[in-house]
Structures are given as C-alpha cells and as structure tokens.
Motif scaffolding. Structure first.
Motif, mmCIF file in Angstrom:
data_model
loop_
_atom_site.group_PDB
_atom_site.id
_atom_site.type_symbol
_atom_site.label_atom_id
_atom_site.label_comp_id
_atom_site.label_asym_id
_atom_site.label_seq_id
_atom_site.Cartn_x
_atom_site.Cartn_y
_atom_site.Cartn_z
ATOM 1 N N ASP A 136 0.722 -1.239 -0.030
ATOM 2 C CA ASP A 136 -0.102 -0.096 -0.147
ATOM 3 C C ASP A 136 1.068 1.290 -0.009
ATOM 4 O O ASP A 136 0.406 2.363 0.337
ATOM 5 N N ASP A 178 -2.426 3.246 -11.042
ATOM 6 C CA ASP A 178 -2.843 4.557 -10.480
ATOM 7 C C ASP A 178 -4.365 4.536 -9.916
ATOM 8 O O ASP A 178 -4.799 5.489 -9.486
ATOM 9 N N LYS A 179 -4.904 3.306 -10.189
ATOM 10 C CA LYS A 179 -6.187 3.227 -9.278
ATOM 11 C C LYS A 179 -6.044 3.063 -7.756
ATOM 12 O O LYS A 179 -5.172 2.066 -7.230
ATOM 13 N N LYS A 180 -6.811 3.700 -6.962
ATOM 14 C CA LYS A 180 -6.485 3.846 -5.606
ATOM 15 C C LYS A 180 -6.649 2.446 -4.835
ATOM 16 O O LYS A 180 -6.204 2.437 -3.577
ATOM 17 N N ASN A 181 -7.594 1.573 -5.249
ATOM 18 C CA ASN A 181 -7.784 0.167 -4.686
ATOM 19 C C ASN A 181 -7.027 -0.698 -5.274
ATOM 20 O O ASN A 181 -7.380 -2.138 -5.225
ATOM 21 N N CYS A 182 -5.708 -0.311 -6.018
ATOM 22 C CA CYS A 182 -4.979 -1.419 -6.520
ATOM 23 C C CYS A 182 -3.705 -1.236 -5.950
ATOM 24 O O CYS A 182 -2.893 -0.160 -6.032
ATOM 25 N N ASP A 183 -2.851 -2.503 -5.618
ATOM 26 C CA ASP A 183 -1.520 -2.747 -4.992
ATOM 27 C C ASP A 183 -0.945 -3.631 -6.011
ATOM 28 O O ASP A 183 -1.321 -4.973 -6.081
ATOM 29 N N LYS A 231 -9.586 -2.789 -1.369
ATOM 30 C CA LYS A 231 -8.266 -3.200 -2.171
ATOM 31 C C LYS A 231 -8.002 -4.445 -2.771
ATOM 32 O O LYS A 231 -8.402 -5.600 -2.326
ATOM 33 N N GLY A 266 1.890 3.008 -2.723
ATOM 34 C CA GLY A 266 1.495 3.641 -3.936
ATOM 35 C C GLY A 266 2.501 3.132 -4.977
ATOM 36 O O GLY A 266 2.123 3.660 -6.218
#
Length: 419
Positions: free
Chosen positions: A19, A111-116, A88, A21
């Motif tokens: 997480d 770039d997607k907030k729920n992708c790690d 997530k 980023g």
C-alpha cells in the motif's frame, strides 16, 4: 530435505512495501524463487491477513495458457473487470517482461486507488537498470538472489561444515538445493545453464556467434575475483583461441550476461582520491553452482569461491559493493621511493554505513595477518574494518581495532557486521 524454503527477508520486504502507491518489482536471476515468493509465500500472507481470495488477482505471463494475456489490449480490460468493488485488490503478476507495453499497463493499474501491484521479472534490461526512468519514479525494486548460505542451511540436514562444501559446489538455486543426489544437482545445473539462461540470452539478444559468448563465459567463470577488462579479455581470446573478437563485442556480451543476472560487476574505487577508477573491474557470479557447472566442476578453488559467496551475501544484505584501491609510496630495494597498489577486497556502503572487508581463506601465521590488514592501516577514517576467514574460532578484535571473523559467523548471523 524439507520441501519448503522460507525466504523471510524477501517476504518482509514485500510486506513492508504494501500500500505504498508504488509498483513492487521483484527482480533476479531465473529460477531463484521469485514466482514462489510472490504467488505462494506472499499470497499465503495476504490470505492469512484476511484478504479475500477474489481480491488477489494472479497472472503468470510465462504460462502457455496465459499467452493471450501478453497483449495489453487483452490483459488490461480483463484486469479492470476483476475490480468488483472499492476494496483493495492485490495484483500478483509473474514474469511481467513478457507483457507488451508493461510499463504503461502497470502504471495504469497502480494509478487506481484500490490496486496494489506486485510483479516479478527476470530481465535486468527492462526491470532493473531502468526502473526509475521507465516507471517515472513509480517502480520499487526488490532484488532477489539464489539462496543465501543461511537460507540453504535452513533446509540442509547436517553440520554447516558439510553444508558449506555442498553450497560452494552446487550453489543456491532452490530446485537444485532440493534435489536428492549429486548427479541430479549436476544434471539440473547443466540443463538450467544451457536450456534456460543461455537460450534466453541468445534468443532475446539475437546472438549470432553463440560459441564466442560461451567461451567468454568460460573465461569469466575461471576469473572470479580477478581484475579484468574487455581489452584484456580480447588479448586472451586472440592468444588462446586465435579469435578476432573485438573488445566492443566482448562488452556487449558482458552486458547481456549482466542483464540476465548471471554475473555482476564490481567497480574499483580509489579510497584516498574518493573517485571511481574506470578499468579493470571484477565480475562475480550470482550463483556458484551455475559458475561451477559452466566449468564442468573442474575449478573449485575455495579461496575464490569464498570471496564470491561473501560478495553475494553483502549484495543480498542491500550493500553497494566496490573494490578498494590504495596507492602508497614506499622505499624499494634500491632505496628509491616507489608507488605500490594495495587492494581492499570489498568496500560496502548502505546509507551512512560503510565497512571495509578482506576475504582471506586462511590466516595461517602472523605474516599473512599483516599482509591482509596492511591496506586498512593506510585508511584514515573510522569506519569498521574486518577480515573474514575460515579458520578463526570466534570473532575478535586485534590490537589495531580490526575485527577478525569466521566466515560461518558472518554468513549465518544476520547482524554479524554489527558485532
């Protein structure tokens, strides 16, 4: 032998990067355990942490069944379809260098907030040297190596003296370590070198004169721990093989071998002048078993083998490692002042930490001890200086404040440099 090899230090590195980023990129030589780390050990950690299985998205691009997904026009829409809610999602993507336009695809996912995003790759050219520029600062590399000696010993059933003898002969590629017999280990290493590493290099770089590159590999395998450069290698080729290979071609071949993580270059550093010296340099093999297989297990010198293992251990611990060079002035036999070059085997840097290390297989007498520590006496700083040897019972500091340590204490204790 137990069938599961723990890679706790690498697992910890992935967990610590969750997480953040960034795109976590596990790089390293093929068959060193990257896929197992990502898709078995790390996936198990995520499941144990309570991450739902349908929020862990896996893709192995090297499998034939997934060949169509190497096309970004196929993979990217599929990846987005997996996102069913705002929770997530963890993408575990294996051998990502096979995905076309992987940089823009991975950046799009990250770039997607729920992708790690976590990926593996075996090609340094795409996934190591250029991470910072390729990913616009969004790449976060975890460099993975074959098994360290301590990882090897975690599954070796016997004393570390016997384990050491096996380790410096057959190395730390997991599939080789877990093989039952010497014959199986030898056959696996031979096959890996020819059918995986060499074949991969030849196809990827469109190498025409494979024989020349193989001869270069033989020369480099024989010369671990020795200073060399392309011009020197060219002269060797000319005198031994009557070859017309150029220094430029040799440099290109060496780049291919480094890009595949088979070898690594250690540059020389002028300690007093505080600057790098161009050539010659040293090359070390990432795995001793692969190096020995290349030479048909004919040249297994414990001195050079130990030096190579120490180099790899320092790199595994995250140090940048250079060869130290010192120029001193002393009186020669004629009474005239002469310049003499002294060498420190390894200068290790990580952040504000620095260590000077000599690798000496044996310290059989006082004269040998004086020879090994002489370069240290010419270095005017307060960083720790140490000699790693095979015949010291336990670590001790000599009268000059230099730490003398047994190679087993160094390799088996993760905090050995802090003693």
């Amino acid at each position: 032998m137990d069938t599961e090899i723990k890679r706790d230090s690498y697992l910890r590195q992935l967990v610590n990067r969750m997480d953040n980023g960034l795109i976590k990129i596990v790089t390293g030589i093929r068959r060193c355990g990257k896929s197992y780390l990502l898709r078995t050990l790390f996936k198990r950690y995520l499941l144990e942490r309570g991450i739902p299985e349908d929020h862990i998205i896996e893709m192995a691009f090297d499998l034939y069944d997934n060949k169509e997904f190497r096309d970004p026009e196929v993979f990217y829409p599929w990846a987005k379809e997996q996102l069913k809610d705002a929770d997530k999602y963890y993408f575990l993507l294996d051998e990502v260098q096979l995905l076309e336009e992987f940089v823009s695809v991975l950046n799009g996912l990250a770039d997607k907030k729920n992708c790690d995003v976590f990926v593996t790759g075996s090609n340094a050219k795409f996934l190591s040297r250029d991470i910072a520029t390729e990913f616009g600062g969004r790449g976060d590399e975890v460099r993975m190596y074959p098994l360290s000696f301590s990882e090897f010993m975690s599954v070796y059933n016997g004393h570390y003296y016997d384990g050491w003898n096996e380790y410096i002969i057959y190395g730390g590629i997991p599939i080789v370590v877990l093989a039952e017999t010497d014959e199986q280990k030898t056959a696996l290493l031979d096959n890996l070198f020819k059918e995986t590493y060499l074949r991969d290099i030849v196809i990827r770089n469109k190498v025409r004169n494979v024989g020349e590159m193989e001869k270069l590999l033989d020369v480099l395998s024989s010369a671990i721990g020795s200073l060399t450069n392309p011009n020197k290698l060219q002269k060797t080729f000319k005198s031994v093989n009557q070859s017309k290979i150029t220094a430029t071609t040799i440099t290109k071949y060496i780049d291919y071998l480094e890009d595949s993580f088979l070898i690594e270059e250690a540059k020389r550093y002028d300690i007093k002048g505080r600057s790098y010296i161009g050539t010659p340099v040293k090359y070390y093999f990432m795995d001793m078993g692969l190096r020995n297989a290349r030479l048909n297990f004919r040249q297994i010198e414990v001195t050079h083998s130990m030096e190579n293992v120490i180099y790899n251990e320092l790199r595994k611990r995250g140090f940048k490692v250079d060869i130290g060079n010192l120029t001193i002035a002393q009186k020669g036999k004629s009474g005239k002042i002469e310049k003499k070059q002294l060498e420190v085997d390894f200068i290790c840097n990580k952040g504000s930490k620095r260590y000077y290390i000599q690798s000496a297989y044996t310290l059989e007498n006082e004269e040998k001890m004086v020879q090994e520590i002489r370069p240290f006496t010419q270095i005017n700083d307060s960083f720790k200086k140490m000699v790693i040897t095979s015949n010291t019972p336990k670590p001790f500091y000599n009268d000059d404040g230099i730490l003398i340590m047994n190679v087993f204490d160094f390799l088996l204790k993760p905090d050995s440099l802090e003693l």
